[in-house]
Design a protein around this motif. Structure first.
Motif, PDB file in Angstrom:
ATOM      1  N   GLY A 220     -35.284  28.978 -31.601  1.00  0.00           N
ATOM      2  CA  GLY A 220     -33.965  28.878 -32.216  1.00  0.00           C
ATOM      3  C   GLY A 220     -33.194  30.178 -32.244  1.00  0.00           C
ATOM      4  O   GLY A 220     -31.977  30.186 -32.418  1.00  0.00           O
ATOM      5  N   ALA A 221     -33.885  31.307 -32.057  1.00  0.00           N
ATOM      6  CA  ALA A 221     -33.207  32.610 -32.126  1.00  0.00           C
ATOM      7  C   ALA A 221     -32.405  32.910 -30.867  1.00  0.00           C
ATOM      8  O   ALA A 221     -31.516  33.757 -30.884  1.00  0.00           O
ATOM      9  N   GLY A 222     -32.727  32.236 -29.755  1.00  0.00           N
ATOM     10  CA  GLY A 222     -31.985  32.450 -28.517  1.00  0.00           C
ATOM     11  C   GLY A 222     -32.104  33.859 -27.970  1.00  0.00           C
ATOM     12  O   GLY A 222     -31.135  34.435 -27.477  1.00  0.00           O
ATOM     13  N   LEU A 223     -33.289  34.433 -28.038  1.00  0.00           N
ATOM     14  CA  LEU A 223     -33.508  35.815 -27.613  1.00  0.00           C
ATOM     15  C   LEU A 223     -33.851  35.906 -26.132  1.00  0.00           C
ATOM     16  O   LEU A 223     -34.305  34.940 -25.523  1.00  0.00           O
ATOM     17  N   ASP A 224     -33.665  37.110 -25.580  1.00  0.00           N
ATOM     18  CA  ASP A 224     -34.184  37.393 -24.252  1.00  0.00           C
ATOM     19  C   ASP A 224     -35.708  37.362 -24.302  1.00  0.00           C
ATOM     20  O   ASP A 224     -36.318  37.550 -25.361  1.00  0.00           O
ATOM     21  N   ARG A 225     -36.324  37.173 -23.134  1.00  0.00           N
ATOM     22  CA  ARG A 225     -37.785  37.120 -23.082  1.00  0.00           C
ATOM     23  C   ARG A 225     -38.408  38.414 -23.634  1.00  0.00           C
ATOM     24  O   ARG A 225     -39.424  38.383 -24.323  1.00  0.00           O
ATOM     25  N   ALA A 226     -37.765  39.557 -23.340  1.00  0.00           N
ATOM     26  CA  ALA A 226     -38.314  40.834 -23.813  1.00  0.00           C
ATOM     27  C   ALA A 226     -38.283  40.933 -25.335  1.00  0.00           C
ATOM     28  O   ALA A 226     -39.101  41.641 -25.929  1.00  0.00           O
TER      29      ALA A 226
ATOM     30  N   ALA B 158     -26.824  29.464 -44.142  1.00  0.00           N
ATOM     31  CA  ALA B 158     -27.005  30.900 -44.347  1.00  0.00           C
ATOM     32  C   ALA B 158     -27.319  31.612 -43.047  1.00  0.00           C
ATOM     33  O   ALA B 158     -27.065  32.796 -42.899  1.00  0.00           O
ATOM     34  N   ALA B 159     -27.921  30.893 -42.105  1.00  0.00           N
ATOM     35  CA  ALA B 159     -28.362  31.532 -40.861  1.00  0.00           C
ATOM     36  C   ALA B 159     -27.293  31.552 -39.784  1.00  0.00           C
ATOM     37  O   ALA B 159     -27.476  32.160 -38.757  1.00  0.00           O
ATOM     38  N   ALA B 160     -26.141  30.846 -40.021  1.00  0.00           N
ATOM     39  CA  ALA B 160     -25.211  30.647 -38.924  1.00  0.00           C
ATOM     40  C   ALA B 160     -23.935  31.457 -39.049  1.00  0.00           C
ATOM     41  O   ALA B 160     -22.963  31.181 -38.379  1.00  0.00           O
ATOM     42  N   GLU B 161     -23.857  32.461 -39.907  1.00  0.00           N
ATOM     43  CA  GLU B 161     -22.668  33.281 -40.015  1.00  0.00           C
ATOM     44  C   GLU B 161     -22.457  34.035 -38.705  1.00  0.00           C
ATOM     45  O   GLU B 161     -23.392  34.653 -38.189  1.00  0.00           O
ATOM     46  N   PRO B 162     -21.258  34.014 -38.148  1.00  0.00           N
ATOM     47  CA  PRO B 162     -21.017  34.713 -36.882  1.00  0.00           C
ATOM     48  C   PRO B 162     -21.399  36.180 -36.974  1.00  0.00           C
ATOM     49  O   PRO B 162     -20.997  36.891 -37.896  1.00  0.00           O
ATOM     50  N   GLY B 163     -22.196  36.625 -36.024  1.00  0.00           N
ATOM     51  CA  GLY B 163     -22.598  38.020 -35.990  1.00  0.00           C
ATOM     52  C   GLY B 163     -23.407  38.470 -37.174  1.00  0.00           C
ATOM     53  O   GLY B 163     -23.553  39.665 -37.415  1.00  0.00           O
ATOM     54  N   GLY B 164     -23.962  37.522 -37.937  1.00  0.00           N
ATOM     55  CA  GLY B 164     -24.718  37.893 -39.124  1.00  0.00           C
ATOM     56  C   GLY B 164     -23.864  38.045 -40.364  1.00  0.00           C
ATOM     57  O   GLY B 164     -24.370  38.408 -41.427  1.00  0.00           O
ATOM     58  N   GLY B 165     -22.548  37.774 -40.260  1.00  0.00           N
ATOM     59  CA  GLY B 165     -21.668  37.853 -41.417  1.00  0.00           C
ATOM     60  C   GLY B 165     -20.818  39.118 -41.430  1.00  0.00           C
ATOM     61  O   GLY B 165     -20.941  40.004 -40.588  1.00  0.00           O
ATOM     62  N   ALA B 166     -19.938  39.194 -42.415  1.00  0.00           N
ATOM     63  CA  ALA B 166     -18.960  40.282 -42.489  1.00  0.00           C
ATOM     64  C   ALA B 166     -19.628  41.642 -42.606  1.00  0.00           C
ATOM     65  O   ALA B 166     -19.200  42.613 -41.957  1.00  0.00           O
ATOM     66  N   GLU B 167     -20.679  41.748 -43.422  1.00  0.00           N
ATOM     67  CA  GLU B 167     -21.304  43.047 -43.611  1.00  0.00           C
ATOM     68  C   GLU B 167     -21.975  43.536 -42.322  1.00  0.00           C
ATOM     69  O   GLU B 167     -21.897  44.721 -41.980  1.00  0.00           O
ATOM     70  N   ALA B 168     -22.643  42.621 -41.612  1.00  0.00           N
ATOM     71  CA  ALA B 168     -23.302  43.009 -40.368  1.00  0.00           C
ATOM     72  C   ALA B 168     -22.269  43.443 -39.321  1.00  0.00           C
ATOM     73  O   ALA B 168     -22.485  44.407 -38.576  1.00  0.00           O
ATOM     74  N   LEU B 169     -21.133  42.741 -39.259  1.00  0.00           N
ATOM     75  CA  LEU B 169     -20.087  43.141 -38.321  1.00  0.00           C
ATOM     76  C   LEU B 169     -19.471  44.475 -38.724  1.00  0.00           C
ATOM     77  O   LEU B 169     -19.158  45.318 -37.879  1.00  0.00           O
TER      78      LEU B 169
ATOM     79  N   PRO C 155     -35.116  45.852 -26.987  1.00  0.00           N
ATOM     80  CA  PRO C 155     -34.983  44.548 -27.641  1.00  0.00           C
ATOM     81  C   PRO C 155     -34.762  44.660 -29.147  1.00  0.00           C
ATOM     82  O   PRO C 155     -34.479  43.664 -29.809  1.00  0.00           O
ATOM     83  N   GLY C 156     -34.876  45.890 -29.683  1.00  0.00           N
ATOM     84  CA  GLY C 156     -34.791  46.072 -31.126  1.00  0.00           C
ATOM     85  C   GLY C 156     -33.563  45.472 -31.782  1.00  0.00           C
ATOM     86  O   GLY C 156     -33.681  44.742 -32.777  1.00  0.00           O
ATOM     87  N   PRO C 157     -32.333  45.764 -31.280  1.00  0.00           N
ATOM     88  CA  PRO C 157     -31.146  45.196 -31.923  1.00  0.00           C
ATOM     89  C   PRO C 157     -31.141  43.672 -31.945  1.00  0.00           C
ATOM     90  O   PRO C 157     -30.722  43.069 -32.934  1.00  0.00           O
ATOM     91  N   GLN C 158     -31.602  43.041 -30.867  1.00  0.00           N
ATOM     92  CA  GLN C 158     -31.665  41.575 -30.856  1.00  0.00           C
ATOM     93  C   GLN C 158     -32.625  41.059 -31.930  1.00  0.00           C
ATOM     94  O   GLN C 158     -32.334  40.097 -32.636  1.00  0.00           O
ATOM     95  N   VAL C 159     -33.782  41.707 -32.024  1.00  0.00           N
ATOM     96  CA  VAL C 159     -34.785  41.261 -33.003  1.00  0.00           C
ATOM     97  C   VAL C 159     -34.262  41.455 -34.417  1.00  0.00           C
ATOM     98  O   VAL C 159     -34.398  40.576 -35.272  1.00  0.00           O
ATOM     99  N   ARG C 160     -33.642  42.607 -34.665  1.00  0.00           N
ATOM    100  CA  ARG C 160     -33.086  42.849 -35.995  1.00  0.00           C
ATOM    101  C   ARG C 160     -32.036  41.807 -36.346  1.00  0.00           C
ATOM    102  O   ARG C 160     -31.957  41.332 -37.480  1.00  0.00           O
ATOM    103  N   ARG C 161     -31.205  41.482 -35.368  1.00  0.00           N
ATOM    104  CA  ARG C 161     -30.155  40.493 -35.623  1.00  0.00           C
ATOM    105  C   ARG C 161     -30.766  39.138 -35.958  1.00  0.00           C
ATOM    106  O   ARG C 161     -30.306  38.437 -36.866  1.00  0.00           O
ATOM    107  N   ALA C 162     -31.830  38.761 -35.249  1.00  0.00           N
ATOM    108  CA  ALA C 162     -32.500  37.496 -35.531  1.00  0.00           C
ATOM    109  C   ALA C 162     -33.095  37.493 -36.938  1.00  0.00           C
ATOM    110  O   ALA C 162     -33.059  36.476 -37.637  1.00  0.00           O
TER     111      ALA C 162
END
Length: 461
Positions: free
Chosen positions: A240-246, A67-78, A134-141
């Motif tokens: 595991g989220a692979g985020l930037d330090r910020a 469930a966590a590995a859909e590219p880009g968060g899945g079709a709806e997120a893209l 950093p908001g978009p990265q966090v939301r995506r995670a």
């Protein structure tokens, strides 16, 4: 409620590449045909429960990664990213999007990462050295897990059970901090704390709380401090989220608050209370000693396998329409992507009805219907006499799921819905008298001899 089909071909194919095996070899190990595995990898067949179990048994594979590995968060997120006005001239339809995900999942993932790194839109990359949001990265995670972190829920629930046997929740948490972590809890005058509501003084071995905090906020602060007992689970998710330090710090903060909610509103007990009460927000507040905001956030997390709650999404915004929180949860609703919430949405009415909820049946341009519940909340401010903040917390879920809600009693969920959009710059509804700007990418249209209901007319399709 019917279970959603899970398409996770990208995760299966990545696992196979990591193992260095062919489709034929993996199909033989999983006791399925190579042609069926090929369809699964191309997202033309969903992952069945039997196949999920066989993967776990054969390759020691954690099914939650599917469930966590859909590219880009899945079709709806893209799809929500592609709704950005900078892509308005491309007209990418759902069929093209599904082909892209099936044929080039890594390309879709790369696009999502680049778009999010740019701050969620714009025509140019940030200047070198410029601060990035950093908001978009966090939301995506968060959305990759649909805001449900099973390990944190399990750890929080186990701790809640221990505390429940030790007595009243606040006192039990304070005792645990004192005995296990050598931290005393002190409530200090607001003038002493100043702008701080909570402070960890390791020199004095004290967790200091401002008297300005109400009982629910004090209990939540203690539960957040107890998140130290789930440090391993939290750090594993951050790594595991692979985020930037910020972006790591706000994501860690979100996970800490998630754990606190799992302690103060344990999953199984909270879900039972939701179902028994029709998700009555005020009753849930009283039963769990929580604030309206805490309960609202918890409702977006109820996605435990085999014990799912309803698919709530959440937005928090101020009177200017500036959105400070947005969680799609498992709803997949595009409404959370609105840059500025539509003024036709009666969620704004909650600012004037501070002790009441504002409910509404709404319909977006694509025909998606949602039932929404909005309430004004007053987070604790800083020093006495300072600004008292006010926000609206708006919850929503697909209208088809709202029939059991206490808040929806008397509402015809199949009746007329208020037509709203995702903000004027993203909305192409014609003849809207509330319109304040033409849609991005659309040419202005008008006549000197005629005036319509809006001065912001635009060329149609």
């Amino acid at each position: 409620m019917a279970e959603r089909k899970l398409f996770a071909g990208h995760a299966i194919r990545r696992l196979r590449f990591q193992l260095g095996v062919t489709q034929a070899a993996m199909a033989e190990a999983l006791e399925i045909s190579p042609s069926y595995l090929n369809l699964v990898e191309r997202n033309q067949r969903p992952i069945s429960a039997a196949l999920m179990l066989k993967l776990a048994e054969t390759y020691d594979f954690d099914p939650r990664r599917l469930a966590a590995a859909e590219p880009g968060g899945g079709a709806e997120a893209l799809r929500r990213r592609l709704a950005d006005p900078i892509f308005a001239d491309l007209a990418i339809d759902r069929h093209q999007l599904e082909e892209w995900l099936a044929g080039a999942p890594d390309g879709a993932e790369a696009f999502a990462r680049a778009y999010d790194r740019m701050g969620g839109g714009g025509s140019a990359m940030p200047a070198p050295g410029a601060a990035q949001d950093p908001g978009p990265q966090v939301r995506r995670a968060i959305e990759r897990w649909r805001n449900h972190f099973a390990d944190l829920d399990a750890a929080g629930e186990a701790l809640a059970d221990e505390l429940r046997m030790a007595g009243e929740p606040y006192g039990a948490m304070a005792d645990r901090l004192r005995v296990k972590h050598q931290l005393a809890v002190r409530i200090l005058p607001a003038e002493v704390m100043g702008d701080a509501l909570k402070r960890l003084d390791l020199h004095a071995r004290q967790l200091q709380l401002s008297e300005a905090l109400d009982p629910s906020a004090r209990a939540f602060a203690l539960a957040e401090q107890l998140a130290v007992e789930a440090r391993d689970e939290i750090e594993a998710l951050v790594r595991g989220a692979g985020l930037d330090r910020a972006a790591e710090r706000p994501f860690r903060r979100h996970l800490t608050a998630y754990f606190a909610a799992a302690v103060t509103m344990p999953y199984a007990r909270f879900l039972r209370a939701c179902e028994a009460s029709g998700y009555d927000l005020e009753l849930l507040q009283r039963r769990f000693g929580a604030s309206a905001a805490q309960v609202a956030h918890r409702l977006t997390t109820l996605q435990r396998v085999g014990a799912r709650g309803l698919s709530f999404f959440l937005m928090r915004f101020d009177r200017a329409g500036q959105v400070s929180k947005r969680y799609a949860g498992a709803s997949g609703s595009a409404l959370v992507e609105a840059a500025v919430p539509c003024p036709l949405w009666n969620a704004y009415d909650a600012f004037a009805r501070t002790d009441e909820t504002a409910v509404q049946l709404v319909e977006l341009e694509d025909g998606a219907r949602a039932f929404t519940i909005a309430r004004c909340v007053h987070p604790h401010g800083g020093a006495p006499g300072g600004v008292r903040p006010r926000f609206v917390i708006a919850l929503g879920l697909p209208a088809a799921e709202a029939g059991t809600l206490a808040a929806a009693r008397g509402v015809d969920l199949a009746g007329r819905a208020a037509p709203i959009g995702l903000g004027c710059r993203a909305c192409t509804r014609l003849a809207c008298p509330q319109r304040s700007a033409a849609p991005a990418g659309r040419a202005a249209a008008g006549s000197e001899r005629e005036r319509g209901v809006t001065a912001f007319g635009f060329a149609g399709d």
